[in-house]
Design a protein around this motif. Structure first.
Motif, short mmCIF file in Angstrom:
data_model
loop_
_atom_site.label_atom_id
_atom_site.label_comp_id
_atom_site.label_asym_id
_atom_site.label_seq_id
_atom_site.Cartn_x
_atom_site.Cartn_y
_atom_site.Cartn_z
N GLN A 1 -8.92 -11.01 4.19
CA GLN A 1 -8.84 -10.04 3.19
C GLN A 1 -7.50 -9.92 2.89
O GLN A 1 -6.48 -10.01 3.60
CB GLN A 1 -9.17 -8.52 3.94
N SER A 2 -7.09 -9.55 1.33
CA SER A 2 -5.89 -9.55 0.94
C SER A 2 -5.12 -8.20 1.72
O SER A 2 -5.63 -7.19 1.75
CB SER A 2 -5.70 -9.47 -0.26
N ASN A 3 -3.74 -8.35 1.67
CA ASN A 3 -2.68 -7.30 2.00
C ASN A 3 -2.34 -6.66 0.56
O ASN A 3 -1.56 -5.66 1.11
CB ASN A 3 -1.75 -7.72 2.90
N ASN A 4 -2.71 -7.08 -0.42
CA ASN A 4 -2.12 -6.68 -1.48
C ASN A 4 -2.86 -5.51 -2.25
O ASN A 4 -3.20 -5.39 -3.51
CB ASN A 4 -2.05 -7.80 -2.35
N VAL A 5 -3.61 -4.70 -1.41
CA VAL A 5 -4.41 -3.67 -2.29
C VAL A 5 -3.70 -2.26 -1.89
O VAL A 5 -3.43 -1.92 -0.58
CB VAL A 5 -5.83 -3.52 -1.61
N ASP A 6 -3.48 -1.36 -2.82
CA ASP A 6 -2.74 -0.25 -2.27
C ASP A 6 -4.11 0.84 -2.65
O ASP A 6 -4.20 1.37 -3.78
CB ASP A 6 -1.67 0.00 -3.34
N ASP A 7 -4.51 1.51 -1.56
CA ASP A 7 -5.61 2.38 -1.95
C ASP A 7 -5.12 3.80 -1.60
O ASP A 7 -4.90 4.30 -0.74
CB ASP A 7 -6.53 2.03 -0.67
#
Length: 288
Positions: free
Chosen positions: A8-14
């Motif tokens: 899973q990518s760390n580049n998701v800003d939820d």
């Protein structure tokens, strides 16, 4: 789509757990429909509508945000988006490396209701879009339910993956300089001529989504029965002709900015079948 258990990518800003405390945001009514028609699977149009959005948002209060825990469903959606983004990172890093280029990873921002971007303020009515100003993709995931209920798309997880891959396609265009070149070509053109260039850009993003699917299938064997149909159904639903027929009852080809349903499906499948980014010169194929 097979996705559970992969990186899973760390580049998701939820940001879906954030609330603006009742802040008035742009959207709904006629404006919301106009933005949706202009910006569904947005690409460059996010920048085009930014001045309007900023002007209308001036003077509005900015109350402190409130935070809540994400629901189990939202956490599962987040995990899915992180996995699909990781797949895009792996595929495009590989393609760029094979062409002696360096791939810069974008960020996906998940939001509810409204969001501030480098391209201006936007709402859920904008649909998913990529902002070249900050190299981020913005998505309110409730869009996919509307895609089914309002526009008749089949739905499904691979429809969401297709949309994400399309928006990452706009990021690829930004990195390769295609987006900037297209904007330069639009200068001095009539509205109809500029629209044709926009169509070429959007169809190329569909092509890149197909290329991503091609590579990801080889790398991770992601496809399940019906997945391609889900993507094609989504592509059909957001064709300019399908949207105009649904929203206004008639079609105005010279106002198209994203391409017809058949064009969108064709270019996605061309990318999927070929897996060759060199076959995606939509500008040449459209005579531009």
């Amino acid at each position: 789509m097979k996705w559970i258990g992969r990186r899973q990518s760390n580049n998701v800003d939820d940001r879906r757990g954030m609330s603006s405390g009742g802040k008035t945001v742009i959207g709904g009514g006629i404006l919301g429909i106009i933005i949706l028609l202009l910006n569904v699977f947005g690409g460059e149009n996010g920048q085009m509508i930014a001045p309007i959005l900023e002007q209308m948002n001036q003077g509005q209060s900015q109350p402190a945000t409130e935070q809540r825990d994400l629901t189990a469903k939202e956490l599962e959606e987040q995990a899915f988006v992180k996995t699909v983004l990781a797949d895009n990172e792996d595929v495009w890093s590989k393609i760029f490396e094979e062409n002696n280029l360096s791939y810069k990873k974008p960020v996906i921002v998940l939001f509810s209701g409204g969001v501030q971007t480098a391209c201006g303020n936007a709402t859920s009515d904008s649909g998913p879009f990529y902002c070249p100003g900050d190299q981020k993709v913005y998505m309110d995931l409730t869009f996919f339910e509307e895609l089914k209920t309002k526009f008749g798309a089949q739905g499904g997880d691979f429809a969401t993956a297709y949309v994400i891959a399309h928006e990452i396609g706009h990021h690829v265009q930004t990195l390769l300089g295609t987006s900037n070149k297209m904007r330069q070509m639009q200068q001095g053109k009539t509205k109809a001529e500029a629209n044709k260039l926009s169509v070429a850009l959007e169809l190329q993003a569909d092509f890149y989504a197909g290329v991503w699917t091609h590579y990801n299938q080889k790398m991770n064997n992601i496809l399940e029965a019906g997945d391609l149909d889900e993507a094609l159904s989504a592509a059909h639903a957001v064709g300019d002709d399908a949207i105009q027929a649904k929203m206004q009852g008639h079609i105005v080809p010279e106002s198209f900015t994203h391409g017809t349903s058949e064009q969108r499906k064709y270019w996605f499948m061309k990318g999927y079948k070929s897996g060759d980014i060199n076959q995606g010169n939509t500008f040449k194929e459209l005579g531009l």
